[in-house]
Design a protein around this motif. Structure first.
Motif, PDB file in Angstrom:
ATOM      1  N   LEU A  81       0.827  -1.212   0.000  1.00  0.00           N
ATOM      2  CA  LEU A  81       0.000   0.000   0.000  1.00  0.00           C
ATOM      3  C   LEU A  81       0.859   1.259   0.000  1.00  0.00           C
ATOM      4  O   LEU A  81       1.877   1.326   0.682  1.00  0.00           O
ATOM      5  CB  LEU A  81      -0.877   0.050   1.247  1.00  0.00           C
ATOM      6  N   SER A  82       0.405   2.234  -0.763  1.00  0.00           N
ATOM      7  CA  SER A  82       0.951   3.585  -0.671  1.00  0.00           C
ATOM      8  C   SER A  82      -0.243   4.472  -0.363  1.00  0.00           C
ATOM      9  O   SER A  82      -1.243   4.454  -1.084  1.00  0.00           O
ATOM     10  CB  SER A  82       1.615   3.990  -1.988  1.00  0.00           C
ATOM     11  N   ALA A 115       6.261  -0.098  -6.708  1.00  0.00           N
ATOM     12  CA  ALA A 115       7.679   0.128  -6.420  1.00  0.00           C
ATOM     13  C   ALA A 115       8.017  -0.301  -4.994  1.00  0.00           C
ATOM     14  O   ALA A 115       9.114  -0.815  -4.750  1.00  0.00           O
ATOM     15  CB  ALA A 115       8.033   1.599  -6.636  1.00  0.00           C
ATOM     16  N   THR A 116       7.098  -0.132  -4.062  1.00  0.00           N
ATOM     17  CA  THR A 116       7.313  -0.587  -2.683  1.00  0.00           C
ATOM     18  C   THR A 116       7.447  -2.097  -2.645  1.00  0.00           C
ATOM     19  O   THR A 116       8.344  -2.645  -1.996  1.00  0.00           O
ATOM     20  CB  THR A 116       6.152  -0.123  -1.774  1.00  0.00           C
ATOM     21  N   TRP A 117       6.582  -2.785  -3.370  1.00  0.00           N
ATOM     22  CA  TRP A 117       6.659  -4.242  -3.435  1.00  0.00           C
ATOM     23  C   TRP A 117       7.975  -4.673  -4.083  1.00  0.00           C
ATOM     24  O   TRP A 117       8.642  -5.597  -3.602  1.00  0.00           O
ATOM     25  CB  TRP A 117       5.459  -4.794  -4.201  1.00  0.00           C
ATOM     26  N   LEU A 118       8.363  -3.981  -5.162  1.00  0.00           N
ATOM     27  CA  LEU A 118       9.636  -4.296  -5.823  1.00  0.00           C
ATOM     28  C   LEU A 118      10.813  -4.089  -4.863  1.00  0.00           C
ATOM     29  O   LEU A 118      11.736  -4.896  -4.814  1.00  0.00           O
ATOM     30  CB  LEU A 118       9.813  -3.446  -7.080  1.00  0.00           C
ATOM     31  N   PHE A 119      10.773  -3.003  -4.085  1.00  0.00           N
ATOM     32  CA  PHE A 119      11.812  -2.748  -3.090  1.00  0.00           C
ATOM     33  C   PHE A 119      11.882  -3.907  -2.097  1.00  0.00           C
ATOM     34  O   PHE A 119      12.959  -4.383  -1.753  1.00  0.00           O
ATOM     35  CB  PHE A 119      11.539  -1.422  -2.364  1.00  0.00           C
ATOM     36  N   HIS A 176       4.038   1.606   2.375  1.00  0.00           N
ATOM     37  CA  HIS A 176       5.082   2.549   1.983  1.00  0.00           C
ATOM     38  C   HIS A 176       4.966   3.815   2.819  1.00  0.00           C
ATOM     39  O   HIS A 176       3.900   4.419   2.905  1.00  0.00           O
ATOM     40  CB  HIS A 176       4.942   2.903   0.505  1.00  0.00           C
ATOM     41  N   ILE A 177       6.069   4.194   3.448  1.00  0.00           N
ATOM     42  CA  ILE A 177       6.151   5.455   4.171  1.00  0.00           C
ATOM     43  C   ILE A 177       7.335   6.200   3.591  1.00  0.00           C
ATOM     44  O   ILE A 177       8.463   5.698   3.613  1.00  0.00           O
ATOM     45  CB  ILE A 177       6.320   5.225   5.690  1.00  0.00           C
ATOM     46  N   ASN A 236       1.810  -6.695   9.824  1.00  0.00           N
ATOM     47  CA  ASN A 236       1.909  -5.623   8.840  1.00  0.00           C
ATOM     48  C   ASN A 236       3.319  -5.058   8.921  1.00  0.00           C
ATOM     49  O   ASN A 236       3.872  -4.912  10.005  1.00  0.00           O
ATOM     50  CB  ASN A 236       0.882  -4.531   9.120  1.00  0.00           C
ATOM     51  N   ILE A 237       3.904  -4.752   7.775  1.00  0.00           N
ATOM     52  CA  ILE A 237       5.265  -4.227   7.706  1.00  0.00           C
ATOM     53  C   ILE A 237       5.215  -2.846   7.096  1.00  0.00           C
ATOM     54  O   ILE A 237       4.484  -2.624   6.127  1.00  0.00           O
ATOM     55  CB  ILE A 237       6.144  -5.140   6.820  1.00  0.00           C
ATOM     56  N   HIS A 238       5.972  -1.929   7.660  1.00  0.00           N
ATOM     57  CA  HIS A 238       6.082  -0.649   6.982  1.00  0.00           C
ATOM     58  C   HIS A 238       7.462  -0.564   6.355  1.00  0.00           C
ATOM     59  O   HIS A 238       8.432  -1.108   6.876  1.00  0.00           O
ATOM     60  CB  HIS A 238       5.774   0.545   7.889  1.00  0.00           C
TER      61      HIS A 238
END
Length: 181
Positions: A4-5, A143-147, A69-70, A102-104
């Motif tokens: 999530l973003s 992009a968060t998932w890719l990271f 994503h933060i 949950n992970i940030h």
């Protein structure tokens, strides 16, 4: 996993402003098979923030883990993947499901841009307006998932997962679809 973003709603005493979320959903189907979907939703200034929570809630099952994503300042080396602190301002929009955590992901803009490039997508500008940010929330979620894949997966799994992702993006482009389900 749901990456999530979120552009959170303004606080009670702030001026009304648009808000929204983007989600990149990866659901494991078989041993070596997954289903992928991308979703984004923006809300105009003055909308009830509970609508966003209810829309995000529909993306979760008891087995779902959230990757949130933060944003961090560009070129900050304090990126990390960690369990989401309960006191986070995002926590009221993310449902707690089953036994999954949950992970940030606190990701500096330059590293988010790099992860996006690995996946063949682009994210422009570190300081977008609220409307520009709503337009790219689904891309930020991807992009968060890719990271996460780059940072947390062993090389053999990473190659396989990234190959599947690239195939999915090519299928989406061939279909002429947007990035919504």
């Amino acid at each position: 996993m749901v990456a999530l973003s979120i552009l959170p709603p303004p606080l009670a005493l702030d001026r009304p402003a648009p808000f929204g979320f983007g989600a990149f959903i990866v659901t494991r189907r078989w041993r070596d098979e997954a289903e992928v979907a991308s979703y984004a939703h923006g809300y105009g200034a003055g909308y009830d923030p509970e609508r966003m929570r209810s829309h995000i809630e529909t993306l979760f099952t008891p087995e779902t883990m959230a990757l949130i994503h933060i944003a961090a300042p560009s070129f900050s080396r304090r990126h990390k993947l960690a369990p989401l602190p309960y006191s986070s301002s995002y926590s009221r929009y993310i449902p707690r499901c089953g036994l999954r955590r949950n992970i940030h992901a606190v990701i500096p803009h330059d590293q988010l841009v790099h992860a996006a490039r690995v996946g063949g997508i682009s994210i422009h500008g570190p300081n977008p307006t609220a409307i520009q940010r709503i337009g790219r929330l689904h891309t930020e979620a991807q992009a968060t998932w890719l990271f996460w894949v780059i940072a947390a997966c062993p090389p053999r799994i990473r190659r396989s997962v990234l190959a599947g992702y690239v195939a999915w993006t090519k299928l989406q482009k061939a279909k002429g679809c947007g990035s919504t389900v």
